[in-house]
Design a protein around this motif. Structure first.
Motif, PDB file in Angstrom:
ATOM      1  N   LYS A 303       0.870  -1.186   0.000  1.00 33.18           N
ATOM      2  CA  LYS A 303       0.000   0.000   0.000  1.00 33.18           C
ATOM      3  C   LYS A 303       0.898   1.224   0.000  1.00 33.18           C
ATOM      4  O   LYS A 303       2.134   1.103   0.054  1.00 33.18           O
ATOM      5  CB  LYS A 303      -0.913  -0.004   1.221  1.00 33.18           C
ATOM      6  N   GLN A 304       0.289   2.398  -0.053  1.00 33.20           N
ATOM      7  CA  GLN A 304       1.069   3.623  -0.119  1.00 33.20           C
ATOM      8  C   GLN A 304       1.270   4.163   1.290  1.00 33.20           C
ATOM      9  O   GLN A 304       0.309   4.602   1.947  1.00 33.20           O
ATOM     10  CB  GLN A 304       0.359   4.682  -1.006  1.00 33.20           C
ATOM     11  N   ILE A 305       2.480   4.083   1.764  1.00 33.54           N
ATOM     12  CA  ILE A 305       2.819   4.566   3.106  1.00 33.54           C
ATOM     13  C   ILE A 305       4.314   4.829   3.185  1.00 33.54           C
ATOM     14  O   ILE A 305       5.116   4.118   2.560  1.00 33.54           O
ATOM     15  CB  ILE A 305       2.393   3.551   4.195  1.00 33.54           C
ATOM     16  N   VAL A 306       4.681   5.873   3.919  1.00 33.00           N
ATOM     17  CA  VAL A 306       6.083   6.143   4.244  1.00 33.00           C
ATOM     18  C   VAL A 306       6.135   6.348   5.752  1.00 33.00           C
ATOM     19  O   VAL A 306       5.600   7.337   6.263  1.00 33.00           O
ATOM     20  CB  VAL A 306       6.616   7.396   3.515  1.00 33.00           C
ATOM     21  N   ARG A 307       6.716   5.378   6.456  1.00 31.97           N
ATOM     22  CA  ARG A 307       6.887   5.513   7.902  1.00 31.97           C
ATOM     23  C   ARG A 307       8.303   5.047   8.226  1.00 31.97           C
ATOM     24  O   ARG A 307       8.556   3.888   8.545  1.00 31.97           O
ATOM     25  CB  ARG A 307       5.852   4.676   8.655  1.00 31.97           C
ATOM     26  N   TRP A 308       9.223   5.996   8.088  1.00 27.94           N
ATOM     27  CA  TRP A 308      10.642   5.653   8.185  1.00 27.94           C
ATOM     28  C   TRP A 308      11.252   6.250   9.439  1.00 27.94           C
ATOM     29  O   TRP A 308      10.970   7.396   9.808  1.00 27.94           O
ATOM     30  CB  TRP A 308      11.414   6.185   6.976  1.00 27.94           C
ATOM     31  N   TYR A 309      12.136   5.465  10.052  1.00 31.04           N
ATOM     32  CA  TYR A 309      12.880   5.933  11.219  1.00 31.04           C
ATOM     33  C   TYR A 309      14.372   5.749  10.947  1.00 31.04           C
ATOM     34  O   TYR A 309      14.801   4.731  10.415  1.00 31.04           O
ATOM     35  CB  TYR A 309      12.475   5.150  12.469  1.00 31.04           C
ATOM     36  N   TYR A 310      15.145   6.758  11.306  1.00 30.76           N
ATOM     37  CA  TYR A 310      16.598   6.720  11.140  1.00 30.76           C
ATOM     38  C   TYR A 310      17.010   6.389   9.713  1.00 30.76           C
ATOM     39  O   TYR A 310      17.945   5.624   9.472  1.00 30.76           O
ATOM     40  CB  TYR A 310      17.238   5.727  12.113  1.00 30.76           C
ATOM     41  N   HIS A 320      30.324  11.067   4.561  1.00 33.86           N
ATOM     42  CA  HIS A 320      30.598  11.473   5.943  1.00 33.86           C
ATOM     43  C   HIS A 320      31.501  10.470   6.653  1.00 33.86           C
ATOM     44  O   HIS A 320      32.332  10.848   7.479  1.00 33.86           O
ATOM     45  CB  HIS A 320      29.287  11.618   6.716  1.00 33.86           C
ATOM     46  N   ARG A 321      31.335   9.195   6.330  1.00 34.30           N
ATOM     47  CA  ARG A 321      32.161   8.172   6.970  1.00 34.30           C
ATOM     48  C   ARG A 321      33.629   8.361   6.625  1.00 34.30           C
ATOM     49  O   ARG A 321      34.511   8.184   7.472  1.00 34.30           O
ATOM     50  CB  ARG A 321      31.688   6.780   6.560  1.00 34.30           C
ATOM     51  N   LYS A 322      33.909   8.699   5.379  1.00 33.53           N
ATOM     52  CA  LYS A 322      35.292   8.960   4.974  1.00 33.53           C
ATOM     53  C   LYS A 322      35.881  10.120   5.752  1.00 33.53           C
ATOM     54  O   LYS A 322      37.065  10.141   6.081  1.00 33.53           O
ATOM     55  CB  LYS A 322      35.352   9.270   3.467  1.00 33.53           C
ATOM     56  N   GLN A 323      35.037  11.109   6.021  1.00 31.37           N
ATOM     57  CA  GLN A 323      35.491  12.297   6.743  1.00 31.37           C
ATOM     58  C   GLN A 323      35.352  12.143   8.251  1.00 31.37           C
ATOM     59  O   GLN A 323      35.591  13.081   9.005  1.00 31.37           O
ATOM     60  CB  GLN A 323      34.680  13.520   6.292  1.00 31.37           C
ATOM     61  N   GLN A 324      34.941  10.926   8.677  1.00 36.18           N
ATOM     62  CA  GLN A 324      34.740  10.628  10.094  1.00 36.18           C
ATOM     63  C   GLN A 324      33.750  11.599  10.727  1.00 36.18           C
ATOM     64  O   GLN A 324      33.946  12.104  11.833  1.00 36.18           O
ATOM     65  CB  GLN A 324      36.071  10.639  10.844  1.00 36.18           C
ATOM     66  N   LYS A 325      32.670  11.865  10.013  1.00 35.15           N
ATOM     67  CA  LYS A 325      31.601  12.735  10.489  1.00 35.15           C
ATOM     68  C   LYS A 325      30.321  11.929  10.649  1.00 35.15           C
ATOM     69  O   LYS A 325      30.112  10.942   9.951  1.00 35.15           O
ATOM     70  CB  LYS A 325      31.367  13.884   9.486  1.00 35.15           C
ATOM     71  N   GLU A 326      29.478  12.385  11.562  1.00 36.72           N
ATOM     72  CA  GLU A 326      28.194  11.724  11.793  1.00 36.72           C
ATOM     73  C   GLU A 326      27.137  12.298  10.847  1.00 36.72           C
ATOM     74  O   GLU A 326      27.168  13.480  10.515  1.00 36.72           O
ATOM     75  CB  GLU A 326      27.741  11.935  13.244  1.00 36.72           C
ATOM     76  N   ILE A 327      26.225  11.445  10.439  1.00 34.07           N
ATOM     77  CA  ILE A 327      25.102  11.875   9.601  1.00 34.07           C
ATOM     78  C   ILE A 327      23.857  11.981  10.484  1.00 34.07           C
ATOM     79  O   ILE A 327      23.682  11.187  11.410  1.00 34.07           O
ATOM     80  CB  ILE A 327      24.869  10.887   8.436  1.00 34.07           C
ATOM     81  N   VAL A 328      23.018  12.992  10.209  1.00 36.18           N
ATOM     82  CA  VAL A 328      21.768  13.145  10.962  1.00 36.18           C
ATOM     83  C   VAL A 328      20.690  12.333  10.249  1.00 36.18           C
ATOM     84  O   VAL A 328      20.317  12.652   9.116  1.00 36.18           O
ATOM     85  CB  VAL A 328      21.341  14.620  11.058  1.00 36.18           C
ATOM     86  N   PRO A 329      20.177  11.262  10.862  1.00 34.52           N
ATOM     87  CA  PRO A 329      19.165  10.424  10.191  1.00 34.52           C
ATOM     88  C   PRO A 329      17.821  11.138  10.100  1.00 34.52           C
ATOM     89  O   PRO A 329      17.561  12.104  10.821  1.00 34.52           O
ATOM     90  CB  PRO A 329      19.087   9.184  11.074  1.00 34.52           C
ATOM     91  N   LEU A 330      16.974  10.623   9.227  1.00 32.82           N
ATOM     92  CA  LEU A 330      15.680  11.245   8.939  1.00 32.82           C
ATOM     93  C   LEU A 330      14.545  10.374   9.461  1.00 32.82           C
ATOM     94  O   LEU A 330      14.502   9.177   9.192  1.00 32.82           O
ATOM     95  CB  LEU A 330      15.535  11.423   7.423  1.00 32.82           C
ATOM     96  N   ASP A 331      13.626  10.995  10.203  1.00 30.84           N
ATOM     97  CA  ASP A 331      12.364  10.348  10.585  1.00 30.84           C
ATOM     98  C   ASP A 331      11.256  11.039   9.802  1.00 30.84           C
ATOM     99  O   ASP A 331      11.125  12.264   9.860  1.00 30.84           O
ATOM    100  CB  ASP A 331      12.089  10.518  12.081  1.00 30.84           C
ATOM    101  N   ILE A 332      10.459  10.273   9.071  1.00 38.38           N
ATOM    102  CA  ILE A 332       9.410  10.881   8.248  1.00 38.38           C
ATOM    103  C   ILE A 332       8.223   9.941   8.134  1.00 38.38           C
ATOM    104  O   ILE A 332       8.396   8.718   8.063  1.00 38.38           O
ATOM    105  CB  ILE A 332       9.956  11.235   6.838  1.00 38.38           C
ATOM    106  N   GLU A 333       7.015  10.525   8.129  1.00 35.70           N
ATOM    107  CA  GLU A 333       5.789   9.733   7.996  1.00 35.70           C
ATOM    108  C   GLU A 333       4.867  10.400   6.980  1.00 35.70           C
ATOM    109  O   GLU A 333       4.591  11.590   7.092  1.00 35.70           O
ATOM    110  CB  GLU A 333       5.069   9.606   9.348  1.00 35.70           C
ATOM    111  N   LEU A 334       4.401   9.629   5.994  1.00 35.15           N
ATOM    112  CA  LEU A 334       3.388  10.080   5.037  1.00 35.15           C
ATOM    113  C   LEU A 334       2.299   9.020   5.017  1.00 35.15           C
ATOM    114  O   LEU A 334       2.551   7.869   4.642  1.00 35.15           O
ATOM    115  CB  LEU A 334       3.991  10.240   3.627  1.00 35.15           C
ATOM    116  N   VAL A 373      17.514   2.001   6.864  1.00 37.32           N
ATOM    117  CA  VAL A 373      16.508   2.544   7.780  1.00 37.32           C
ATOM    118  C   VAL A 373      16.484   1.659   9.022  1.00 37.32           C
ATOM    119  O   VAL A 373      17.052   0.561   9.022  1.00 37.32           O
ATOM    120  CB  VAL A 373      15.100   2.584   7.136  1.00 37.32           C
ATOM    121  N   ASP A 374      15.812   2.138  10.076  1.00 36.35           N
ATOM    122  CA  ASP A 374      15.661   1.340  11.283  1.00 36.35           C
ATOM    123  C   ASP A 374      14.667   0.199  11.020  1.00 36.35           C
ATOM    124  O   ASP A 374      13.755   0.325  10.194  1.00 36.35           O
ATOM    125  CB  ASP A 374      15.158   2.230  12.421  1.00 36.35           C
TER     126      ASP A 374
END
Length: 814
Positions: A303-310, A320-334, A373-374
């Motif tokens: 069905k049509q749904i977006v419920r993503w965590y991290y 970012h991993r190459k630069q040893q930096k952290e990425i900010v994950p995305l939480d989104i719900e449609l 994703v989580d």
């Protein structure tokens, strides 16, 4: 449906293809990566995701998956469709190795029964794939393990190569003989050896001596200091070698043509097997890439749904991993009532990255790739993905950015539906704000009416107002730290975001009077509204952090509670175990006490009220009870009564014995702890001479104990033993050695050792033992044998067999 044509490059999927293709083992897999397509079919997507997830398990858990020789021989197979053509040795060797790999993979995937297979989707893929063991056997008859044609590939080839070998050997012998002769005549240097020129064996000679050796000059060195002569004696043989090489090649071609004629009808099936190999290479590459970016197989719903965590943007994550930096994950719900997300916020705040993350991950999943994703995430399926992003100005078509944007919008309005996800960056931008905002709002109304899903970024206030007032559309903001004046790259759904235009202008140093004039132009209402938005976002962020902290504390509390419950269960378990052990120890103690009492009673009875022996038994029992008291053990009632009964009995018996029996000449005695009974022949101060049968021995008086005549008669009768004594006996029997060595001992010392040894042997129930006394003068042998005659339990004794020691060893049967 995907729109526009350059959708993949705009969201970065072209780079994903490159990274995945780089993990393939061959062009087989690389072709599959290039053929990877977006699919709206739920069963196909699930099948592809499951195959990749299973292969991740293989990579992580299996060490023996066949991954060698992923070789594409399909071009060679296609080239043999004409009769008379043949597959060459190199392609044949590649065919053999890759067919073996296909066979090994199929065997690996089918090694478990269908219902027990840990890789059911990969096993289904292996299905009815043909593995052609007969072709492998035929190739093995033709090629050796290095890919060379075997001598025995045919009898004719074997004959040709044997003749070539013999002829070559003859040429070598002739050349070596000619060379030695030339070296002895000084025509050739001592260290020169035959060499090869134009496929013929020749001798290097200095130009001055080339007439001295009869033959054909084939070549000359670059310096001109050496000429290469083929001696006349080997010319014919070399010619024969050339003829044989031609025959050899013709025979090899004949062998290959014959094999190819058998292969040709099977070629379509073989090609199909290589399609399977390509698919495995492709799935393996996807699995490796998934491991690289931390991707999983999420819950997928039809069905049509977006419920993503991290959710993470894969390319941004790798960068970012190459630069040893952290990425900010995305939480989104449609979801149904919040299908269209309107994201606002400052420039460079992460709005476009958010939009591209949604587009890329959704596209990857519907191409059969795992996504980062989580595991709590739920991913839906869309039939159409529409994208409008970036500068679409076209010089050739004379289209401005805004014209291009409107062209895309026209397509979106006509083709979007409830199974469409729209990804629109800077909605309504590129033209005069008022009209641009009005057109954007009008389009948004239609998107909403058609039930489309989407992520739309904008700065227009009217779109934020529309989202706030209409069901199906929801505001979202990219959070911004107004104190540090830097973006947080975090999406917050539910409230619109501020552009922070005034704050950013002030931070970069725009004159304050310019900022004041701008504020006056837009009016206080706008400024206040923007401020209110900032306050709302700030407050929401504050309470969101509070909520997160509460969740963390609740989770921690749950963990602590669970730990305490586990500890309580563990303590209860330990308590029960301690009680069980205590009971077992008490039972053991009771058993030992019973045994001690039984032994004491028996001792008292056997000594016939000997006062000293009774006193000694009572003392032992008293010591035992003291020992129990020292251990702080509470004796059971029955056991205490039993001990008291023994004490009374022993007391009564001691009254019967008027005086202590002093050992005198003529008394029967035995050494304490032993069973052999002897007669006292003489007493000399603290020693006594005791006759054990025919043997007399001087023994310390304090080591002897008196034996009554009635007790002597009972000595050989069996006495029942307690459980603890039986255990001791079993242990003693296990450790008992059937041989004793008394060589080098004095007579008395040897006799006492043998007495102890025989007593122990009788005690543990040995049927035969051996005494090593040596030959010597024979005195020690005689003393021991005289003693053995007096022991009733000894049935027979004799010399050992001559091969095993003869008269130096006495074998005793008990």
């Amino acid at each position: 449906m995907i729109y526009p044509d350059n959708f993949e490059s705009k969201i970065g999927f072209d780079k994903i293809r490159q990274l995945t293709a780089a993990k393939c083992l061959s062009s087989l897999g690389e072709e599959k990566v290039e053929e990877m397509l977006f699919s709206p079919s739920y069963p196909i997507i699930i099948e592809q995701l499951s195959q990749t997830a299973e292969f991740i398990r293989i990579i992580q858990e299996e060490d023996d998956f066949p991954s060698n020789y992923f070789i594409d021989v399909r071009p060679a197979l296609r080239s043999i469709h004409v009769q008379g053509t043949w597959i060459d040795e190199t392609a044949l060797f590649d065919l053999r190795r890759s067919l073996q790999t296909i066979r090994d993979i199929v065997a690996f995937l089918k090694k478990e029964e269908d219902e027990n297979s840990p890789y059911p989707h990969l096993q289904a893929l292996a299905g009815d794939i043909a593995v052609f063991p007969q072709l492998i056997r035929q190739i093995d008859h033709i090629l050796d393990k290095f890919g060379r044609i075997k001598d025995n590939a045919s009898s004719e080839l074997n004959r040709i190569r044997r003749e070539m070998h013999n002829t070559s050997s003859g040429i070598s012998k002739s050349l070596n003989a000619i060379l030695r002769s030339a070296q002895s005549e000084g025509l050739v240097e001592k260290d020169v050896t035959p060499t090869m020129r134009d496929g013929r064996l020749v001798i290097p000679v200095a130009p001055a001596f080339k007439r001295k050796i009869r033959g054909i000059v084939h070549d000359e060195s670059a310096s001109g200091k050496t000429v290469f002569i083929e001696p006349a004696e080997v010319v014919e043989a070399n010619n024969r070698i050339r003829e044989l090489e031609g025959e050899e090649r013709r025979e090899i071609v004949r062998i290959l043509v014959a094999f190819t004629d058998e292969l040709r009808p099977l070629a379509p099936e073989v090609v199909q097997s290589y399609e399977f190999l390509a698919e495995i290479d492709f799935i393996r590459a996807k699995a490796l890439f998934a491991l690289d970016i931390g991707a999983i197989k999420p819950t997928v719903e039809d069905k049509q749904i977006v419920r993503w965590y991290y959710a993470k943007h894969p390319l941004l994550y790798l960068s970012h991993r190459k630069q040893q930096k952290e990425i900010v994950p995305l939480d989104i719900e449609l979801e149904d009532n919040k299908r269209l997300l309107i994201i606002s916020g400052p420039n460079a705040g992460g709005k476009s990255v958010c939009l591209k993350t949604v587009g890329l991950l959704q596209y990857m999943l519907q191409c059969g790739m795992l996504i980062p994703v989580d595991e709590r995430s739920i991913v839906g399926i869309f039939d159409k993905l529409f994208l409008d992003i970036g500068d679409e100005q076209s010089i050739e078509n004379d289209l401005s950015t805004y014209s291009s944007h409107l062209t895309n919008m026209k397509f979106f309005v006509r083709n979007c539906d409830r199974k469409t996800i729209l990804l629109i960056d800077e909605f309504g931008g590129g033209t005069e704000p008022q009209i641009g905002g009005a057109i954007a709002e009008s389009l948004l109304v239609r998107f909403n009416e058609k039930g489309a899903f989407g992520v739309i970024t904008t700065h227009y206030q009217n779109l934020k107002h529309y989202a706030n007032e209409h069901e199906g559309v929801v505001n979202g903001a990219m959070l911004y730290d107004r104190h540090l004046m830097q973006p947080l790259f975090k999406l917050s759904i539910g409230n619109p975001g501020s552009s922070f235009a005034i704050e950013i202008a002030r931070k970069i140093g725009l004159p304050e009077d310019v900022i004041a004039d701008a504020s006056e132009i837009v009016g206080s209402d706008y400024i206040n509204m923007d401020k209110y938005l900032q306050d709302i976002v700030r407050d929401k962020r504050y309470w969101e952090e509070k909520r997160q902290n509460i969740r963390k504390k609740e989770k921690r509390l749950e963990e602590i509670t669970a730990t305490y419950e586990d500890d309580l269960l563990s303590v209860e378990k330990q308590r029960k175990e301690i009680i069980r052990q205590a009971k077992a120890e008490a039972e053991q103690l009771l058993s030992e006490a019973n045994a001690k009492i039984e032994n004491t009673i028996r001792t008292i009875k056997e000594t016939q009220a000997d006062k000293e022996k009774t006193r000694h038994a009572r003392q032992e029992l008293s010591d035992f009870r003291s020992e129990l008291n020292d251990k702080d053990v509470q004796l059971p009632g029955k056991l205490a009564n039993k001990i008291n009964k023994v004490k009374k009995h022993s007391k009564k018996e001691s009254i019967k014995e008027p005086t202590k029996k002093i050992i005198e000449i003529g008394d029967n005695v035995r050494i304490k702890g032993q069973t052999s009974i002897g007669e006292v022949m003489d007493i000399q101060r603290t020693n006594a001479v005791v006759a054990f049968g025919m043997i007399k021995s001087t023994v310390k008086l304090d080591t002897l104990e008196y034996v009554s005549k009635s007790q002597t008669k009972k000595e050989m009768k069996a006495v029942p033993v307690s459980a603890s004594v039986s255990d001791d006996m079993r242990a003693k029997k296990l450790n008992f050695k059937q041989d004793i060595d008394v060589r080098g001992m004095r007579g008395e010392e040897a006799l006492q050792a043998v007495m102890y040894f025989i007593d122990d042997a009788i005690l543990v129930g040995m049927s035969r033992v051996r005494i090593l006394h040596g030959t010597g003068t024979g005195a020690l042998r005689q003393i021991i044998r005289d003693y053995l005659k007096t022991v009733p339990a000894v049935s027979h004794f004799a010399d050992e067999h001559v091969q095993f020691g003869g008269a130096g060893i006495t074998v005793v049967d008990l």
